[in-house]
Design an enzyme around this catalytic site. Structure first.
Site, mmCIF file in Angstrom:
data_model
loop_
_atom_site.group_PDB
_atom_site.id
_atom_site.type_symbol
_atom_site.label_atom_id
_atom_site.label_comp_id
_atom_site.label_asym_id
_atom_site.label_seq_id
_atom_site.Cartn_x
_atom_site.Cartn_y
_atom_site.Cartn_z
ATOM 1 N N LYS A 48 0.832 -1.211 0.000
ATOM 2 C CA LYS A 48 0.000 0.000 0.000
ATOM 3 C C LYS A 48 0.864 1.257 0.000
ATOM 4 C CE LYS A 48 -2.039 -1.048 3.907
ATOM 5 N NZ LYS A 48 -1.353 -2.342 4.192
ATOM 6 N N ARG A 95 11.784 -5.939 4.702
ATOM 7 C CA ARG A 95 11.544 -4.493 4.576
ATOM 8 C C ARG A 95 12.502 -3.706 5.469
ATOM 9 N NH1 ARG A 95 5.740 -2.050 5.392
ATOM 10 N NH2 ARG A 95 5.849 -3.202 7.342
ATOM 11 N N ARG A 125 -0.907 -9.206 13.090
ATOM 12 C CA ARG A 125 -1.424 -8.144 12.204
ATOM 13 C C ARG A 125 -2.256 -8.740 11.083
ATOM 14 N NH1 ARG A 125 3.963 -5.336 10.722
ATOM 15 N NH2 ARG A 125 2.728 -4.126 9.237
ATOM 16 N N ARG A 135 11.204 -2.301 11.091
ATOM 17 C CA ARG A 135 10.136 -1.761 11.945
ATOM 18 C C ARG A 135 9.860 -2.680 13.134
ATOM 19 N NH1 ARG A 135 5.135 0.027 8.261
ATOM 20 N NH2 ARG A 135 3.981 -1.239 9.742
ATOM 21 N N ARG A 156 -9.725 1.362 8.230
ATOM 22 C CA ARG A 156 -9.294 0.010 8.524
ATOM 23 C C ARG A 156 -10.374 -0.797 9.231
ATOM 24 N NH1 ARG A 156 -3.593 0.535 8.689
ATOM 25 N NH2 ARG A 156 -2.590 -1.456 8.970
HETATM 26 P P1 AP5 Z 1 4.891 -1.667 1.844
HETATM 27 O O1 AP5 Z 1 4.587 -0.795 0.689
HETATM 28 O O2 AP5 Z 1 5.693 -1.095 2.957
HETATM 29 O O3 AP5 Z 1 3.526 -2.358 2.365
HETATM 30 P P2 AP5 Z 1 2.293 -1.774 3.187
HETATM 31 O O4 AP5 Z 1 1.071 -2.374 2.584
HETATM 32 O O5 AP5 Z 1 2.385 -0.285 3.275
HETATM 33 O O6 AP5 Z 1 2.589 -2.488 4.569
HETATM 34 P P3 AP5 Z 1 2.508 -1.920 6.057
HETATM 35 O O7 AP5 Z 1 3.248 -2.897 6.907
HETATM 36 O O8 AP5 Z 1 2.935 -0.498 6.109
HETATM 37 O O9 AP5 Z 1 1.000 -2.052 6.289
HETATM 38 P P4 AP5 Z 1 0.265 -2.058 7.620
HETATM 39 O O10 AP5 Z 1 -1.112 -1.890 7.106
HETATM 40 O O11 AP5 Z 1 0.476 -3.231 8.468
HETATM 41 O O12 AP5 Z 1 0.978 -0.891 8.441
HETATM 42 P P5 AP5 Z 1 0.577 0.600 8.796
HETATM 43 O O13 AP5 Z 1 1.793 1.408 8.860
HETATM 44 O O14 AP5 Z 1 -0.546 1.060 7.937
HETATM 45 O O15 AP5 Z 1 5.606 -2.987 1.294
HETATM 46 C C1 AP5 Z 1 6.088 -3.981 2.190
HETATM 47 C C2 AP5 Z 1 7.460 -4.496 1.737
HETATM 48 O O16 AP5 Z 1 7.331 -5.207 0.521
HETATM 49 C C3 AP5 Z 1 8.479 -3.371 1.463
HETATM 50 O O17 AP5 Z 1 9.752 -3.786 1.861
HETATM 51 C C4 AP5 Z 1 8.404 -3.182 -0.049
HETATM 52 O O18 AP5 Z 1 9.631 -2.704 -0.574
HETATM 53 C C5 AP5 Z 1 8.079 -4.602 -0.526
HETATM 54 N N1 AP5 Z 1 7.206 -4.604 -1.710
HETATM 55 C C6 AP5 Z 1 6.170 -3.763 -1.992
HETATM 56 N N2 AP5 Z 1 5.588 -4.080 -3.177
HETATM 57 C C7 AP5 Z 1 6.271 -5.164 -3.648
HETATM 58 C C8 AP5 Z 1 6.148 -5.972 -4.822
HETATM 59 N N3 AP5 Z 1 5.207 -5.730 -5.753
HETATM 60 N N4 AP5 Z 1 7.005 -7.009 -4.964
HETATM 61 C C9 AP5 Z 1 7.965 -7.279 -4.018
HETATM 62 N N5 AP5 Z 1 8.136 -6.551 -2.894
HETATM 63 C C10 AP5 Z 1 7.299 -5.509 -2.702
HETATM 64 O O19 AP5 Z 1 -0.016 0.410 10.263
HETATM 65 C C11 AP5 Z 1 0.818 0.029 11.330
HETATM 66 C C12 AP5 Z 1 0.001 -0.033 12.610
HETATM 67 O O20 AP5 Z 1 -0.540 1.280 12.912
HETATM 68 C C13 AP5 Z 1 -1.229 -0.954 12.580
HETATM 69 O O21 AP5 Z 1 -0.893 -2.282 12.896
HETATM 70 C C14 AP5 Z 1 -2.111 -0.283 13.654
HETATM 71 O O22 AP5 Z 1 -1.704 -0.625 14.939
HETATM 72 C C15 AP5 Z 1 -1.843 1.196 13.464
HETATM 73 N N6 AP5 Z 1 -2.798 1.834 12.553
HETATM 74 C C16 AP5 Z 1 -2.501 2.451 11.365
HETATM 75 N N7 AP5 Z 1 -3.605 2.910 10.766
HETATM 76 C C17 AP5 Z 1 -4.653 2.573 11.590
HETATM 77 C C18 AP5 Z 1 -6.058 2.752 11.513
HETATM 78 N N8 AP5 Z 1 -6.630 3.371 10.455
HETATM 79 N N9 AP5 Z 1 -6.812 2.259 12.513
HETATM 80 C C19 AP5 Z 1 -6.264 1.650 13.571
HETATM 81 N N10 AP5 Z 1 -4.945 1.432 13.701
HETATM 82 C C20 AP5 Z 1 -4.135 1.889 12.725
HETATM 83 MG MG MG Z 2 2.739 1.061 4.881
#
Ligand code: AP5
Ligand code: MG
Ligand code: ZN
Length: 214
Positions: free
Chosen positions: A13, A127, A171, A160, A88
């Protein structure tokens, strides 16, 4: 243009949202990045959020909704945004719809980046995130020029805290329980588009551009 990125943790994402933001000239708003910035600066919000994030749980809806509604008031949101990690939960999606409707607006696209659970753990353990500018890399799929050093700003890269395999598993189960229902929610609203997130990053992006229009 108002775009929502849906998908499991690690689906890509953030990677795709950054590219969309650059191409279409709209801000990339990641609730996860906002929380991590607050944790780094040791704010009250950061301290609250950290207790949930470290376990792989969701931060309570009220905290997230207030934060995002404030963010929408900033001038750069005038022409839309790409939301990454929000909404979410169904209550978050309803809060967003309500706020948009009050202004005669609606979500234009909800893009679901599909990646099966089996691929996720591998992606997360590889990552690396920059402590300076938040850029993300992957040691295998998207490496930096110099190992451990950010291409964009020269700061160091870290794994991270919530990317440990045990936390990633939690997660994923939180995702299936609380976030996956949003796919149906946006299908019913007729704004859902699905893209295959297992392809290489550039191909995923060109599929997204096909959906959004050049
Ligand atoms: P990356 O692009 O970093 O993936 P992502 O989908 O952004 O993954 P996240 O881990 O950031 O998602 P998340 O939803 O768990 O975390 P968030 O920060 O939102 O890609 C991942 C890896 O793969 C990278 O190394 C990249 O280079 C590689 N990659 C990407 N595309 C690729 C491809 N096509 N092929 C190969 N490799 C690839 O949330 C974190 C925490 O915050 C949550 O757990 C929660 O506690 C809290 N939080 C955040 N938002 C909310 C909300 N709205 N409500 C409640 N809690 C929330
Ligand atoms: Mg992310
Ligand atoms: Zn950097």
């Amino acid at each position: 243009m108002k775009i929502i990125m849906l998908g499991a943790p690690g689906a890509g994402k953030g990677t795709q949202a950054k590219k969309i933001a650059a191409k279409y000239g709209i801000p990339h708003i990641s609730t996860g990045d906002i929380f991590r910035a607050n944790i780094k600066n040791n704010t009250e919000l950061g301290q609250k959020a950290k207790t949930y994030m470290d376990k792989g749980e969701l931060v309570p809806d009220e905290l997230v909704v207030d934060l995002i509604m404030d963010r929408f008031k900033e001038a750069d949101c005038a022409n839309g945004y790409v939301l990454d990690g929000f909404p979410r939960t169904i209550p978050q999606a309803e809060a967003l719809d309500k706020a948009l409707k009050a202004q005669g607006e609606a979500v234009d696209f909800a893009i679901n980046v599909e990646v099966p659970d089996e691929n996720i753990i591998n992606r997360m353990s590889g990552r690396r995130a920059c402590v300076g500018c938040g850029a993300t890399y992957h040691i295998e799929f998207n490496p930096t020029k110099v190992e451990g050093v950010c291409d964009a700003c020269g700061e160091k890269l870290i794994l991270r805290d919530d990317d440990k395999p045990e936390t990633v598993k939690n997660r994923l189960s939180v995702y299936h329980e609380q976030t996956q229902p949003l796919i149906d929610y946006y299908a019913k609203a007729d704004v859902l588009a699905e893209v295959d997130g297992t392809q290489d990053m550039e191909k995923v992006f060109s599929d997204i551009v096909n959906v959004l229009g050049a």
